[in-house]
Design a protein around this motif. Structure first.
Motif, mmCIF file in Angstrom:
data_model
loop_
_atom_site.group_PDB
_atom_site.id
_atom_site.type_symbol
_atom_site.label_atom_id
_atom_site.label_comp_id
_atom_site.label_asym_id
_atom_site.label_seq_id
_atom_site.Cartn_x
_atom_site.Cartn_y
_atom_site.Cartn_z
ATOM 1 N N VAL A 106 -81.635 -1.398 -2.453
ATOM 2 C CA VAL A 106 -80.775 -2.311 -1.678
ATOM 3 C C VAL A 106 -79.896 -1.517 -0.717
ATOM 4 O O VAL A 106 -79.696 -1.921 0.440
ATOM 5 N N GLY A 107 -79.400 -0.363 -1.174
ATOM 6 C CA GLY A 107 -78.570 0.467 -0.303
ATOM 7 C C GLY A 107 -79.338 0.963 0.912
ATOM 8 O O GLY A 107 -78.783 1.059 2.007
ATOM 9 N N THR A 111 -71.579 2.119 1.365
ATOM 10 C CA THR A 111 -70.686 3.078 0.692
ATOM 11 C C THR A 111 -70.396 2.644 -0.737
ATOM 12 O O THR A 111 -70.407 3.475 -1.668
ATOM 13 N N ALA A 112 -70.151 1.369 -0.945
ATOM 14 C CA ALA A 112 -69.879 0.867 -2.291
ATOM 15 C C ALA A 112 -71.080 1.093 -3.207
ATOM 16 O O ALA A 112 -70.921 1.502 -4.374
ATOM 17 N N ILE A 153 -73.916 4.239 -7.533
ATOM 18 C CA ILE A 153 -74.959 5.165 -7.978
ATOM 19 C C ILE A 153 -74.334 6.431 -8.568
ATOM 20 O O ILE A 153 -74.794 6.953 -9.593
ATOM 21 N N ALA A 154 -73.276 6.932 -7.946
ATOM 22 C CA ALA A 154 -72.585 8.113 -8.466
ATOM 23 C C ALA A 154 -71.987 7.824 -9.843
ATOM 24 O O ALA A 154 -72.082 8.653 -10.765
ATOM 25 N N LEU A 155 -71.386 6.651 -10.001
ATOM 26 C CA LEU A 155 -70.837 6.273 -11.309
ATOM 27 C C LEU A 155 -71.943 6.157 -12.357
ATOM 28 O O LEU A 155 -71.749 6.508 -13.531
ATOM 29 N N ALA A 156 -73.105 5.661 -11.939
ATOM 30 C CA ALA A 156 -74.239 5.544 -12.860
ATOM 31 C C ALA A 156 -74.670 6.927 -13.346
ATOM 32 O O ALA A 156 -74.983 7.114 -14.535
ATOM 33 N N ALA A 196 -70.931 -2.074 -7.731
ATOM 34 C CA ALA A 196 -72.165 -2.582 -7.139
ATOM 35 C C ALA A 196 -72.018 -4.044 -6.731
ATOM 36 O O ALA A 196 -72.507 -4.466 -5.673
ATOM 37 N N ALA A 197 -71.319 -4.816 -7.566
ATOM 38 C CA ALA A 197 -71.089 -6.233 -7.231
ATOM 39 C C ALA A 197 -70.271 -6.361 -5.955
ATOM 40 O O ALA A 197 -70.545 -7.222 -5.109
ATOM 41 N N VAL A 198 -69.260 -5.493 -5.812
ATOM 42 C CA VAL A 198 -68.457 -5.502 -4.575
ATOM 43 C C VAL A 198 -69.340 -5.179 -3.365
ATOM 44 O O VAL A 198 -69.263 -5.833 -2.324
#
Length: 205
Positions: free
Chosen positions: A54-55, A163-164, A169-172, A191-193
């Motif tokens: 999606v990104g 960017t969000a 992805i980084a948090l994942a 991701a929702a944001v």
């Protein structure tokens, strides 16, 4: 302990059998933890793959809208130049009309006056046509400017959404390494944001 071929179970044997059957022994507990970790890893991996896809789409849309904004701004500049040329042409006709009016007023004969008046009338008609064309070009320039601004607004939305998702992805990745549950919640929230902002961009809001 054995007696006459019979096996007598002690308390420890009963505890081991109970743990084996109930799945609460040390080995079973380790297997459960490993299974849970494997499930969480698969979920995070799937999440990362979907969000990355999606990104990539969002990034493409952001690039496309930025390119469109530049193209529209260039069209606006062209129309403004053409409008400026038309206004210069209008000014030239106004000068010629003023000279014709002066010549008419200074003409000694009626024939000369009539000839100069004909020029004044012609210049006046030409001025009206030139003015209409200049105003049309200015309106076109304004429209292209507005479209360029709208595309840039969408570009910013797509960029924010991208960017969000990158942060998600980084948090994942960090959640996968640290096994922290709150990081999983964080990646879903970010991701929702990102998806929400992407929806706003898609709706041109």
């Amino acid at each position: 302990m054995s007696s006459g071929g019979f096996h007598v179970h002690g308390p420890h044997d009963h505890a081991l059998e109970h743990a084996a059957h109930s799945g609460h022994g040390p080995a079973a507990h380790a297997d459960t933890e490993e299974g849970a970790h494997s499930t969480a890893t698969n979920k995070i991996a799937m999440f990362t793959a979907v969000v990355a896809t999606v990104g990539a789409i969002f990034a493409y849309q952001g690039g496309a809208t930025q390119a469109n904004a530049g193209l529209y701004k260039n069209n606006a500049a062209i129309k403004k130049t053409e409008a400026s040329n038309q206004w210069n042409y209008y000014q030239s006709k106004s000068t010629k009309q003023s000279l014709a009016e002066m010549a008419r007023d200074l003409s000694p004969s009626d024939a000369d006056k009539a000839r100069q008046q004909a020029k004044v009338d012609r210049y006046d008609r030409e001025k009206s046509e030139i003015k209409a064309e200049a105003e049309k070009l200015e309106a076109d320039a304004k429209r292209w400017d507005e479209q360029s601004d709208a595309q840039m607004h969408e570009h910013h939305r797509w960029a924010q959404a991208t960017t969000a998702l990158q942060v998600a992805i980084a948090l994942a990745a960090i959640a996968l390494l640290t096994r922290k549950k709150w990081l999983e919640f964080g990646m879903y929230g970010v991701a929702a944001v990102g998806l929400g902002v992407g929806l706003l961009a898609f709706l041109h809001i």
